[in-house]
Scaffold this motif. Structure first.
Motif, PDB file in Angstrom:
ATOM      1  N   ARG A  46       0.999  -1.324  -0.056  1.00 40.79           N
ATOM      2  CA  ARG A  46       0.026  -0.020  -0.110  1.00 40.79           C
ATOM      3  C   ARG A  46       0.950   1.127   0.044  1.00 40.79           C
ATOM      4  O   ARG A  46       2.057   1.237   0.302  1.00 40.79           O
ATOM      5  CB  ARG A  46      -0.939   0.147   1.362  1.00 40.79           C
ATOM      6  CG  ARG A  46      -1.991  -1.018   1.276  1.00 40.79           C
ATOM      7  CD  ARG A  46      -2.788  -0.932   2.449  1.00 40.79           C
ATOM      8  NE  ARG A  46      -3.647   0.084   2.515  1.00 40.79           N
ATOM      9  CZ  ARG A  46      -4.076   0.695   3.702  1.00 40.79           C
ATOM     10  NH1 ARG A  46      -3.849   0.224   4.873  1.00 40.79           N
ATOM     11  NH2 ARG A  46      -4.694   1.858   3.693  1.00 40.79           N
ATOM     12  N   ALA A  50      -0.879   6.060   3.248  1.00 42.39           N
ATOM     13  CA  ALA A  50      -2.120   5.206   3.645  1.00 42.39           C
ATOM     14  C   ALA A  50      -1.718   4.444   5.229  1.00 42.39           C
ATOM     15  O   ALA A  50      -2.448   4.411   6.004  1.00 42.39           O
ATOM     16  CB  ALA A  50      -2.656   4.301   2.614  1.00 42.39           C
ATOM     17  N   SER A  51      -0.698   3.595   4.994  1.00 45.47           N
ATOM     18  CA  SER A  51      -0.225   3.109   5.977  1.00 45.47           C
ATOM     19  C   SER A  51       0.134   3.876   7.264  1.00 45.47           C
ATOM     20  O   SER A  51      -0.233   3.497   8.428  1.00 45.47           O
ATOM     21  CB  SER A  51       1.035   2.070   5.860  1.00 45.47           C
ATOM     22  OG  SER A  51       0.649   1.177   4.736  1.00 45.47           O
ATOM     23  N   GLU A  54      -3.034   4.702   9.005  1.00 45.23           N
ATOM     24  CA  GLU A  54      -3.584   3.895   9.998  1.00 45.23           C
ATOM     25  C   GLU A  54      -2.681   3.727  11.406  1.00 45.23           C
ATOM     26  O   GLU A  54      -3.252   3.317  12.558  1.00 45.23           O
ATOM     27  CB  GLU A  54      -3.698   2.593   9.191  1.00 45.23           C
ATOM     28  CG  GLU A  54      -4.743   2.537   8.195  1.00 45.23           C
ATOM     29  CD  GLU A  54      -4.887   1.091   7.693  1.00 45.23           C
ATOM     30  OE1 GLU A  54      -5.238   0.223   8.660  1.00 45.23           O
ATOM     31  OE2 GLU A  54      -5.155   0.923   6.533  1.00 45.23           O
TER      32      GLU A  54
END
Length: 159
Positions: A46, A50-51, A54
């Motif tokens: 990814r 985005a990681s 999170e």
């Protein structure tokens, strides 16, 4: 509050230790495998952004936690929030044996058969730990460990 990062080669016992700490000390647990890869595209990472989002959401939502994985790029994003680091620096042959004995991981594979179908590839990857020059390598893990200013432990088994 305890905020721990656990990392090392595949098969080094990261998940096992993280699960034990989570249960014994009531820590929230994040396995970086759950956010590192594209859904339905197991060999595509990814986007780092985005990681990172999170990871930040996880550390913001939990007072005490353990994060584990082999991704030094993702672990580096979590180090500003961590107060403890554990480097599982086990010999390659032990990591390989652990991989062979690994129980089915339903959060990663649809079946034990599907998991075992990747075993030869995983063993090859584990064997390259000392020679690779990527975010999953011994070199990257050692740098992460050496540069961490908080409490840190290196688990080593001499043979």
């Amino acid at each position: 509050m305890k905020k721990v990062l656990i990392f090392g080669n595949s098969g080094s016992g990261k998940s096992t230790l993280a699960k034990k700490l989570s249960k014994l000390e009531g820590l929230a647990h994040l396995d970086l495998d759950s956010l590192a890869w594209m859904e339905n595209q197991p060999l595509t990472r990814r986007p780092l952004v985005a990681s990172e989002l999170e990871i930040k959401n996880f550390v913001s939502a939990n007072e005490a936690w353990v994060i584990e994985g082999c991704y030094s790029d993702l672990l580096l994003l979590a180090t500003p929030f961590a107060n403890e680091l554990i480097f599982m620096n086990l010999p390659i042959n032990i990591c390989i044996e652990n991989a062979r004995q690994r129980p089915w991981e339903p959060h990663k594979y649809p079946s034990k058969k599907a998991q075992d179908a990747n075993l030869d590839m995983l063993i090859d990857w584990i064997e390259q730990y000392e020679t690779r020059d990527d975010t999953f390598s011994a070199k990257a893990h050692k740098a992460l460990y050496d540069n961490f200013a908080g409490t840190k432990t290196e688990i080593v088994i001499n043979q």
